[in-house]
Design a protein around this motif. Structure first.
Motif, PDB file in Angstrom:
ATOM      1  N   PRO A  98     -15.325 -26.512  -9.566  1.00  0.00           N
ATOM      2  CA  PRO A  98     -14.684 -27.745  -9.624  1.00  0.00           C
ATOM      3  C   PRO A  98     -13.186 -27.769  -9.146  1.00  0.00           C
ATOM      4  N   PRO A  99     -12.615 -28.664  -8.471  1.00  0.00           N
ATOM      5  CA  PRO A  99     -10.990 -28.638  -8.162  1.00  0.00           C
ATOM      6  C   PRO A  99     -10.298 -28.852  -9.264  1.00  0.00           C
ATOM      7  N   SER A 100     -11.043 -28.933 -10.643  1.00  0.00           N
ATOM      8  CA  SER A 100     -10.159 -28.834 -11.938  1.00  0.00           C
ATOM      9  C   SER A 100      -9.778 -27.326 -12.134  1.00  0.00           C
ATOM     10  N   SER A 101     -10.500 -26.270 -11.618  1.00  0.00           N
ATOM     11  CA  SER A 101     -10.247 -25.205 -12.017  1.00  0.00           C
ATOM     12  C   SER A 101      -9.270 -24.472 -11.170  1.00  0.00           C
ATOM     13  N   LEU A 102      -8.496 -25.035 -10.254  1.00  0.00           N
ATOM     14  CA  LEU A 102      -7.422 -24.453  -9.468  1.00  0.00           C
ATOM     15  C   LEU A 102      -6.131 -24.330 -10.175  1.00  0.00           C
ATOM     16  N   ILE A 103      -5.443 -23.124  -9.994  1.00  0.00           N
ATOM     17  CA  ILE A 103      -3.975 -22.990 -10.240  1.00  0.00           C
ATOM     18  C   ILE A 103      -3.269 -22.161  -9.059  1.00  0.00           C
ATOM     19  N   GLY A 104      -2.078 -22.403  -9.128  1.00  0.00           N
ATOM     20  CA  GLY A 104      -1.156 -21.782  -7.982  1.00  0.00           C
ATOM     21  C   GLY A 104      -0.834 -20.389  -8.420  1.00  0.00           C
ATOM     22  N   ASN A 105      -0.074 -19.847  -7.319  1.00  0.00           N
ATOM     23  CA  ASN A 105       0.566 -18.393  -7.630  1.00  0.00           C
ATOM     24  C   ASN A 105       1.482 -18.551  -8.856  1.00  0.00           C
ATOM     25  N   ASN A 106       1.563 -17.391  -9.659  1.00  0.00           N
ATOM     26  CA  ASN A 106       2.298 -17.402 -10.888  1.00  0.00           C
ATOM     27  C   ASN A 106       1.841 -18.293 -12.017  1.00  0.00           C
ATOM     28  N   GLU A 107       0.792 -18.879 -11.847  1.00  0.00           N
ATOM     29  CA  GLU A 107       0.223 -19.598 -13.049  1.00  0.00           C
ATOM     30  C   GLU A 107      -0.557 -19.061 -13.907  1.00  0.00           C
ATOM     31  N   LYS A 108      -1.008 -19.312 -15.096  1.00  0.00           N
ATOM     32  CA  LYS A 108      -1.668 -18.393 -16.096  1.00  0.00           C
ATOM     33  C   LYS A 108      -3.008 -18.867 -15.865  1.00  0.00           C
ATOM     34  N   ILE A 109      -4.004 -17.853 -15.921  1.00  0.00           N
ATOM     35  CA  ILE A 109      -5.554 -17.883 -16.214  1.00  0.00           C
ATOM     36  C   ILE A 109      -5.649 -18.064 -17.734  1.00  0.00           C
ATOM     37  N   ILE A 110      -6.294 -19.003 -18.163  1.00  0.00           N
ATOM     38  CA  ILE A 110      -6.487 -19.110 -19.531  1.00  0.00           C
ATOM     39  C   ILE A 110      -7.970 -18.549 -20.142  1.00  0.00           C
ATOM     40  N   LEU A 111      -8.102 -17.565 -20.975  1.00  0.00           N
ATOM     41  CA  LEU A 111      -9.178 -17.169 -21.408  1.00  0.00           C
ATOM     42  C   LEU A 111     -10.049 -18.046 -22.271  1.00  0.00           C
ATOM     43  N   PRO A 112     -10.969 -18.841 -22.256  1.00  0.00           N
ATOM     44  CA  PRO A 112     -11.950 -19.607 -22.903  1.00  0.00           C
ATOM     45  C   PRO A 112     -12.339 -18.847 -23.981  1.00  0.00           C
ATOM     46  N   PRO A 113     -12.422 -19.831 -25.187  1.00  0.00           N
ATOM     47  CA  PRO A 113     -13.035 -19.231 -26.666  1.00  0.00           C
ATOM     48  C   PRO A 113     -14.420 -18.823 -26.307  1.00  0.00           C
ATOM     49  N   GLN A 114     -15.146 -19.601 -25.546  1.00  0.00           N
ATOM     50  CA  GLN A 114     -16.781 -19.471 -25.388  1.00  0.00           C
ATOM     51  C   GLN A 114     -17.247 -18.080 -24.701  1.00  0.00           C
ATOM     52  N   SER A 115     -16.178 -17.283 -24.428  1.00  0.00           N
ATOM     53  CA  SER A 115     -16.525 -16.130 -23.544  1.00  0.00           C
ATOM     54  C   SER A 115     -15.676 -14.891 -23.954  1.00  0.00           C
ATOM     55  N   LYS A 116     -16.487 -13.815 -23.873  1.00  0.00           N
ATOM     56  CA  LYS A 116     -15.929 -12.501 -24.229  1.00  0.00           C
ATOM     57  C   LYS A 116     -16.020 -11.425 -23.047  1.00  0.00           C
ATOM     58  N   GLN A 117     -16.209 -12.131 -21.915  1.00  0.00           N
ATOM     59  CA  GLN A 117     -16.289 -10.997 -20.626  1.00  0.00           C
ATOM     60  C   GLN A 117     -15.897 -11.908 -19.376  1.00  0.00           C
ATOM     61  N   VAL A 118     -14.579 -12.123 -19.366  1.00  0.00           N
ATOM     62  CA  VAL A 118     -14.000 -12.941 -18.375  1.00  0.00           C
ATOM     63  C   VAL A 118     -13.801 -11.821 -17.300  1.00  0.00           C
ATOM     64  N   GLU A 119     -14.105 -11.952 -16.101  1.00  0.00           N
ATOM     65  CA  GLU A 119     -13.623 -10.934 -14.773  1.00  0.00           C
ATOM     66  C   GLU A 119     -12.949 -11.621 -13.816  1.00  0.00           C
ATOM     67  N   HIS A 120     -12.046 -10.726 -13.110  1.00  0.00           N
ATOM     68  CA  HIS A 120     -11.580 -11.234 -12.014  1.00  0.00           C
ATOM     69  C   HIS A 120     -12.484 -10.975 -10.655  1.00  0.00           C
ATOM     70  N   GLU A 121     -12.382 -11.726  -9.353  1.00  0.00           N
ATOM     71  CA  GLU A 121     -13.094 -11.540  -8.275  1.00  0.00           C
ATOM     72  C   GLU A 121     -12.166 -11.765  -7.139  1.00  0.00           C
TER      73      GLU A 121
END
Length: 253
Positions: free
Chosen positions: A84-107
């Motif tokens: 979804p477009p609501s997932s967008l953030i820009g350079n130097n903004e923070k990725i927020i780890l959601p409490p529902q997950s224990k395995q968030v990964e980068h791609e």
């Protein structure tokens, strides 16, 4: 040319970027616009995602190495899904780890920005529909992706699509080195030439399913080396000749 979006004194603008300076743009960058002098220092603005797409179309398993590390087959046709477009953030903004997950990964991925409306696009004409290229991170809650069996939840959290810092209209995607570092340690490294399905074929396939609109963003897949993120990690994704995207990881507030 390099295009970006920025916020300054509460106003959101399009701009063009050259040697550390930004010039304001009036109009529609996909149609007609006017450039002003580049007299704004980049440190004086907040960079936003350089796209405002109607949709974000992603390609799964488009590097054989990534399919192999998850012990799955390379698809016979492009495997597409949406963020979804609501997932967008820009350079130097923070990725927020959601409490529902224990395995968030980068791609780490190369992003393609569409420049004009198209349906049933011939692969030989696909380049005419490309506005430019950017860097993206298809952040994924891997445990939820596997649990659900389909990928909307695992891929769709707010902040799960960092993109930036700009769009480059002159970038050559044929053989560029893609590197992802977490806390200065290399995790992913591959060339864009290793894609299973080239960009022209991806555009043709996607447009046989849905109309592509100006500003739509295609994420072209990630190579091997995806890994878990934790609070306070710093992710740096660099694509040779295109730039660098940086984001810090934060816990859910």
């Amino acid at each position: 040319m390099k295009f970006l979006r920025y916020e300054m004194q509460g106003s959101i603008n399009w701009g063009w970027y050259f040697e550390g300076m930004i010039g304001k743009i009036d109009g529609n960058i996909f149609d007609r616009y006017r450039r002003f002098e580049s007299n704004i220092e980049i440190q004086d603005v907040r960079l936003l995602p350089p796209v405002a797409p109607s949709k974000i179309i992603c390609i799964g398993r488009n590097y054989a190495s990534h399919a192999a590390e998850h012990q799955v087959e390379v698809p016979e046709i492009p495997l597409i899904f949406l963020k979804p477009p609501s997932s967008l953030i820009g350079n130097n903004e923070k990725i927020i780890l959601p409490p529902q997950s224990k395995q968030v990964e980068h791609e780490a991925e190369l992003g393609v920005v569409i420049g004009k409306r198209g349906r049933w696009i011939d692969p030989e004409l696909a380049e005419e529909y490309i506005f430019g290229y950017t860097i993206a991170n298809d952040v994924t809650a891997r445990d939820l992706q596997r649990l659900d069996g389909q990928w909307s939840r695992g891929k769709g959290f707010d902040t799960f699509c960092p993109v930036g810092p700009h769009i480059d209209t002159e970038f050559d995607p044929s053989d560029a080195l893609l590197t992802c570092k977490v806390n200065q340690q290399v995790r992913q490294m591959a060339s864009t030439r290793d894609m299973v399905f080239p960009i022209e074929r991806l555009i043709a396939f996607i447009s046989s399913v849905m109309t592509l609109e100006p500003g739509d963003l295609i994420l072209t897949g990630t190579p091997a080396g995806v890994g878990i993120l934790k609070e306070n990690d710093m992710i740096e994704i660099e694509i040779e000749g295109l730039g660098e995207l940086k984001n810090e990881v934060s816990g859910e507030s």
